[in-house]
Design an enzyme around this catalytic site. Sequence first.
Site, PDB file in Angstrom:
ATOM      1  N   ASP A 341       0.873  -1.160   0.000  1.00 54.01           N
ATOM      2  CA  ASP A 341       0.000   0.000   0.000  1.00 54.01           C
ATOM      3  C   ASP A 341       0.920   1.222   0.000  1.00 54.01           C
ATOM      4  O   ASP A 341       2.064   1.138   0.440  1.00 54.01           O
ATOM      5  CB  ASP A 341      -0.871  -0.012   1.259  1.00 54.01           C
ATOM      6  CG  ASP A 341      -1.602   1.295   1.462  1.00 54.01           C
ATOM      7  OD1 ASP A 341      -2.286   1.737   0.535  1.00 54.01           O
ATOM      8  OD2 ASP A 341      -1.455   1.883   2.552  1.00 54.01           O
ATOM      9  N   ASP A 545      -1.316  -0.768   6.104  1.00 52.95           N
ATOM     10  CA  ASP A 545      -1.470  -0.238   7.460  1.00 52.95           C
ATOM     11  C   ASP A 545      -2.875   0.233   7.782  1.00 52.95           C
ATOM     12  O   ASP A 545      -3.153   0.593   8.915  1.00 52.95           O
ATOM     13  CB  ASP A 545      -0.497   0.928   7.678  1.00 52.95           C
ATOM     14  CG  ASP A 545      -0.927   2.181   6.924  1.00 52.95           C
ATOM     15  OD1 ASP A 545      -1.428   2.036   5.794  1.00 52.95           O
ATOM     16  OD2 ASP A 545      -0.748   3.287   7.456  1.00 52.95           O
ATOM     17  N   ASP A 549      -6.925  -1.652   3.783  1.00 55.41           N
ATOM     18  CA  ASP A 549      -6.026  -2.707   3.308  1.00 55.41           C
ATOM     19  C   ASP A 549      -6.431  -4.086   3.830  1.00 55.41           C
ATOM     20  O   ASP A 549      -5.882  -5.095   3.392  1.00 55.41           O
ATOM     21  CB  ASP A 549      -4.580  -2.420   3.757  1.00 55.41           C
ATOM     22  CG  ASP A 549      -4.050  -1.107   3.216  1.00 55.41           C
ATOM     23  OD1 ASP A 549      -4.317  -0.821   2.038  1.00 55.41           O
ATOM     24  OD2 ASP A 549      -3.382  -0.378   3.961  1.00 55.41           O
TER      25      ASP A 549
END
Length: 648
Positions: A341, A545, A549
């Site tokens: 990410d 995080d 996600d």
Amino acid sequence: MPKSIARQGGAQQPRTPGPRRFDPLAMLSNSEMQAALGSGLIMLVAWATSGWSEVLSVILYVISYTLGGWMKAKEGVETLVKERDLDVNLLMIAAALGAASIGYWNEGAMLIFIFALSGALESYTMERSKKDISALLALKPATAVRIEQGAMSEVTIDQLMLGDLLLIRPGELVPADGKVCRGESSVNQASITGESLPVDKTVGSEVFAGTVNGEGPLYIEVTKTAENTLFAKIIRMVEEAENEVPDSQRFIKRLESVYARVVVAATVLLITLPPFVLDWSWSDTFYKAMVFLVVASPCALVSSIMPAMLSAISKSARKGILFKGGVHLENMARTSVVAFDKTGTLTEGIPQVTDFIAGEGYVREELLAVSASIEKLSGHPLAEAIVALAETEQIGLRDIEESQSVTGWGIEGVIDGQLWRIGKSNLLDEAEGSAAGAATDHWKALRSSLEQEGKTVSLILAGETIAGMIALQDTVRPQAAAAVRKLHDLGIKVAMLTGDREATARVIAGQSGVDLVFAGLLPEDKVSHVKALREQYGHVVMVGDGVNDAPALATATVGMGMGMKGSGAALEIADVVLMNDNIEEIAGTIALARRTQRIVKQNMIFAVTVIAALMISNFVQGIALPFGVVGHEGSTILVILNGLRLLR
């Protein structure tokens, strides 16, 4: 509904649990571990007393057998009764009892102790892999303010229907997916899209449940019921991914069942046939059968895996990398692609001022002082970045005479009788004759150049005159490029999945060296791309995080969460947690996982070879039970020591 959502007193504030920390004391408090260690201790006492009190020694051995073998025997009986199948648990208990039946109490106790200890360690590590979506549920709003015939009423989320008109006050969670009918505000939708900056919402804009409204009230029309919202989809995707059983686990379960059946059948044949076929005595036949049962017990084979896995897990924990189970270490060894990410993972997750440009006739330090003084009153991330820059440069702030937020644009304030405004650069695009329209082409060209670099641009106006320009960007982590380079050295491709803009994503990818870039993604899009990467390249590690996600973390072969800045949901769902957020350790962790797999293969080949050699020797010329136990336990000790090499 979760009680962590405040229903009264203003904004609804979700609380998410933090990451579970590595705690050695928790392992010692595990009941299986206590039973195994107690069994081993009593075994040593029984061995020490065998020379002067045989009765006391036997009593202690019985206690040791019961303490260490009770849980395993119970599991084996349950498997036999419920699934009508044999497993290694019953096989080990039978081998230990067989050794005791011909007087080798200590050898049987050793078998039970080692097997119980291995099982206790495995149970502890596997408990860490249990995934929990309670953090996701804690972000789900409990109630909404519905407007009917001009009157407002508070209703539960389940009561909402398509077309309902809702009021979302500043700072509240958006209760349902919908479209803005009236009002302007910025909405922090990092929980859904992962975007580092709040997104401005006006009439016609789409909003998602679970996101946080900013400074202005919004009136939205519900477009999806509670069970069909994007947030609900996130929860369902996580649940579906968690219910998938790895192929390796199915294979091990089948192998265990077949192995136990074969050994038990062979033992029964060894006890019953030789007296009739080979004319052996019953005592010789039973002795050889017990030797076979002992040497065929898969203690060394079982110890081939867990000590090595646990050593690698322990070593990783010392470096701040927490594995929630040995299976994740095994899967990480097969990594072909690492997907990151962007926000908070490859980047710091906090916007910073990259360019502060003063116009002609303005002093940069004075302009920064004015800007920071006005922005000090705002809680917007961009405002905080400007204030942080002034603090870093030790610029003193000014007194503000008046200040107010301009919904959907920015903020303004009066200093020493002068009106200052700070906000979006869209004023440059307004019609000729306005203050922004009179701006030089220089400002437009400068804005275009900054936006091509993936930066967010704001204007500073003194009255109707453009005084300066501010560019902000979520900056790349200092170790990002090194982390990507180390992964490339291992032959691993690196991808980036982000909900941010294409231009921003490309800039970050160029600075960090990422191979594949996928931008503008919603959580369900990230899941699709992770599945596509798995189909094209093989095993995928997903690093993230945020709550957004979570589905991708659960879908990847291994989900890796950021420990320090990661959301509670991401950390609970992740299979591996980077407790210190050091992404540079990812490559080393994959290398360690690969080395662990090599050692496990060495151990398994060695264990199978020893077991086969001992069984063949027992059939060909016969071996003494003590020799069989020494060979069996010796191979177990060797594979354990080989696994412990990973601690170095």
